[in-house]
Design a protein around this motif. Structure first.
Motif: not given
Length: 402
Positions: A51, A133, A136-137, A141, A188, A191, A198, A211, A238, A241, A245
């Motif tokens: 990341r 951020e 990246w997610r 996903y 996870y 995270l 974050d 989480h 997923d 999500d 994002e």
């Protein structure tokens, strides 16, 4: 399992009438073993490193393509006493504390409030960081969804949910499903490792609960060989999500308002359908009802369903935020994500502007009152002067007449 034998008692993990010997009929490669979870730790550290590389080298050019720009910030003047109060006591002083700071620093109330607003703006994360951020997610996903769909498309339990419990727990595990589990668990875990650094949002506590519940749910379902139903849960989550994002990415850019609004509407529909319709009617129905066709309730059955209920409670909480956003979107008042960082720059500036307007109105009111008092005194002085002149004129005329 030789360690902590009481923890691995078969009545906790397996349905009545089954033992660990029944599960050991499968080859070591084809059955889940608790020690396999240890690989999630280096995977979590690897995701953190990956990341950092992604946000440093790949996210910035993507942000420039979408027009992501940081807002210029006005730096607060260096005032040691206010800085000490800000770092050690509170970022939002009360009215009584402002009065105390006024006497200590020799500043007016407006100057104190303006200084704290500018100081909070300095600590607010820039848009480029928020974009990194979200990017990246989105990348993870999107990859996880299509990878999960590819390894499940030929699986019979994707189309017939009763297959999740056929011959349970003596169900062979495919290597693709093993890596699907480990990568999700490692992600996870990463995270959770970075949650302290974050961007903190309004649902920070709910994110921590999510989480922790997800990590515990994945670990428990893997050890209990709930892998078939577990893969369906991961694939379902997923799917929506990815849309969330992507909507955030376009929201941070410039000139993508229509694209962002479209993605948000699609995400809202997908989230409400997958989390409030499909998840309870398909997933929970499978774990609560269809599983009872194959075995009797036991401790693992109750624990697994309680964890799924915790996820469902979080789904309802986030659905409430999304519905409120949809309402504001229809009214044309949606300016930010309801889950945005703890302080909204737009909101705070609006409050400060209202405070300044009120202060200006107060000053105008005081000036009007002062002006009225001054005019009244001038009229009294003028009348007094006129009366004095009139009396002097009469006295002078009487002296001349004498």
């Amino acid at each position: 399992m030789d360690l902590l034998p009481d923890l691995w008692r078969q009545e906790y993990w397996l349905p009545p009438g089954l033992t660990w010997r029944d599960v050991e009929q499968l080859a070591d490669r084809d059955r889940p073993r608790p020690r396999d979870l240890l690989i999630a730790l280096p995977l979590a550290v690897g995701f953190v490193a990956l990341r950092c590389v992604f946000e440093s080298f790949f996210a910035p050019p993507m942000g420039r393509c979408l027009g992501v720009k940081n807002r210029p910030k006005v730096m607060a003047a260096p005032l040691p006493k206010l800085e000490s109060f800000y770092t050690q006591r509170s970022r939002h002083p009360t009215q009584s504390e402002i009065v105390t700071l006024m006497s200590v620093c020799g500043k007016t109330q407006r100057q104190i409030e303006t200084w704290f607003r500018l100081r909070r703006n300095q600590d607010r994360p820039p848009l480029t960081r928020k974009f990194g951020e979200a990017a990246w997610r989105f990348f993870f996903y999107l990859t996880a969804f299509f990878a999960g769909l590819a390894c499940l498309i030929d699986s019979p339990w994707l189309w017939d949910r009763r297959e999740c419990w056929t011959q349970y727990p003596v169900q062979p595990m495919e290597r693709a499903h093993y890596w699907y589990y480990m990568l999700e668990l490692g992600f996870y875990g990463s995270l959770l490792l970075r949650i302290s650094v974050d961007i903190k949002r309004k649902d920070f506590k709910e994110q921590v609960i999510h989480h922790l519940a997800t990590i515990f749910l994945l670990s428990f379902s893997y050890c209990a060989n709930y892998i078939r139903i577990g893969t369906l849960v991961m694939l379902l989550h997923d799917s929506s999500d990815v849309l969330l994002e992507s909507a955030k990415m376009f929201n941070y850019g410039t000139g993508w308002r229509k694209t962002c609004d479209t993605l948000f509407v699609v995400f809202a529909v997908a989230f409400l359908v997958t989390r409030l319709v499909i998840f309870p009617s398909k997933i929970l129905h499978t774990t609560l009802v269809l599983s009872m066709e194959e075995f009797q309730p036991f401790f693992g059955y109750y624990l697994f369903n309680v964890l799924l209920m915790v996820l469902q409670a979080l789904h309802i909480f986030w659905a409430g935020l999304i519905i409120r956003m949809v309402y504001k979107f229809q009214k044309g008042k949606l300016e930010k994500d309801e889950r945005s960082d703890v302080e909204s720059e737009v909101e705070e500036e609006a409050q400060d502007k209202r405070g300044e307007d009120n202060a200006d109105q107060g000053e105008d009111y005081c000036w009007e009152r002062s002006k009225d008092n001054m005019n009244s005194k001038l009229r009294m002085l003028t009348n007094s002067c006129v009366l004095t002149n009139h009396r002097a004129s009469v006295a002078n005329n009487m002296r001349k007449a004498q």
